[in-house]
Design an enzyme around this catalytic site. Sequence first.
Site, mmCIF file in Angstrom:
data_model
loop_
_atom_site.group_PDB
_atom_site.id
_atom_site.type_symbol
_atom_site.label_atom_id
_atom_site.label_comp_id
_atom_site.label_asym_id
_atom_site.label_seq_id
_atom_site.Cartn_x
_atom_site.Cartn_y
_atom_site.Cartn_z
ATOM 1 N N ASP A 183 0.831 -1.198 0.000
ATOM 2 C CA ASP A 183 0.000 0.000 0.000
ATOM 3 C C ASP A 183 0.868 1.253 0.000
ATOM 4 O O ASP A 183 1.724 1.407 0.875
ATOM 5 C CB ASP A 183 -0.852 -0.065 1.281
ATOM 6 C CG ASP A 183 -2.115 0.740 1.235
ATOM 7 O OD1 ASP A 183 -2.372 1.396 0.219
ATOM 8 O OD2 ASP A 183 -2.855 0.694 2.227
ATOM 9 N N ASP A 244 -10.238 4.000 -0.738
ATOM 10 C CA ASP A 244 -10.889 3.007 0.124
ATOM 11 C C ASP A 244 -12.404 3.006 -0.032
ATOM 12 O O ASP A 244 -13.034 4.062 -0.124
ATOM 13 C CB ASP A 244 -10.576 3.318 1.591
ATOM 14 C CG ASP A 244 -9.330 2.620 2.071
ATOM 15 O OD1 ASP A 244 -8.551 2.158 1.233
ATOM 16 O OD2 ASP A 244 -9.138 2.553 3.295
#
Length: 436
Positions: A183, A244
């Site tokens: 990430d 997200d």
Amino acid sequence: MSGPAHPSRPARPSGPAPRCRTLTLLAAALVLAAGPLTAVGGRPAAALGNAVAATPPMGWNTWNSFGCSIDEQLVREAADSLVASGMKDAGYDSVIVDDCWFDPRRDARGDLHGDPERFPSGMKALGEYIHARGLKFGIYQTPTDRTCAQRGHDYPGATGSQGHEQQDADTFAAWGVDHLKYDWCSEAGTLDEQIAAFTRMRDALRNTHRDIVYSINPNSYHADKTGATYDWSAVAHLWRTTEDITSAWDEHKADNSYGMSVMDIVHLNGRLGHQAGPGHWNDPDMLEVGVPGMNETEYRSHFSLWAQMAAPLIAGNRLPAMTPAVRDILTNQAVIGVDQDGLGRPARIAVDSDTELVTVRELAGGDRSVTLTNTGDTAATVSTTAAGLGIAEAPSYTVRNLWTGAAGSTTGTLAAGLAAHETAMYRVTPGGPDDR
């Protein structure tokens, strides 16, 4: 994970169980045109040159329900619940430990370790526990100096892989890791710098000679959401296209910004199917099915649309507290079969209006899957035609509803009366019973 943990969200009351629908189904032979897949710069699309991720990965991840509040007992219970609930048998074969598993400091040699208080047995032992249940072990890391939780000051330390790529890859391989979620977690970095950083870990994983699913997210904290604008298929097995996800039906976001709803993601990710296929998948983020914020009708639509997009199916609900309705959604084998179809060709959006979404997907063997979604806030009939789907006419179809199991033979238009935010999903086979 991308960015700090989701803020608390009020749960939306669960809606009524879906009513029986009267379906008027007519027809055409579905011939979905799709162009050939192209990899970045002509490089091979199989990012790591191994056999993993031939179909979209399936599993469970700690983040959406627990954020940083994780420990080895929670992860072990999740592994046990995957088996006991039937989710493992349905295809959810990985347990992925997201951010905040780290000892905040590397040791004197620069090696990573699990937090000694919350993971006292160590990450290798945790992986062995997961493997002993016939499951795969996934873990989280970043290509920058800090993880997202560390950058957001939700967790101490600076244990990102920057400058430690091969060392960390070797550690993960020694622990038996089967899936790495990697990430970005930084405001800084040009596209070229991102490509270089993600490629370094790709090559480090390859050097371990262990088959590890490589899942990247270039969007975290980054102003330029390159997951949706660059084809990462030569770098990773899957790459996040959006910020997200949040457990909400439609936030009507005009941009790719933090806290994306189901429909925000579909509008964006649903148009990127040309770059996905076996071994390299668009990742619209994890499933929110069973996470408070939507009702059962919306969960069912969410799951249907992720299957149509050939998305990784990574659940994030609280497994021991899972209701029978949520379990039935997550383990629907007919819908999972569409997601895991061997042709690996994501759906095409045929209609996308203020109140309707229609998608069609080509499946191996000549079948097609079709979704009709009422995106409006009141009950409505959603329909489509052969011309609307870009298909050729045929004398008849065999059509099976993938949520009710009902089957029939039709010719003409495909239509369904749907509650607000409901999706009807069909598997369509050219030819009816009289043609067999």
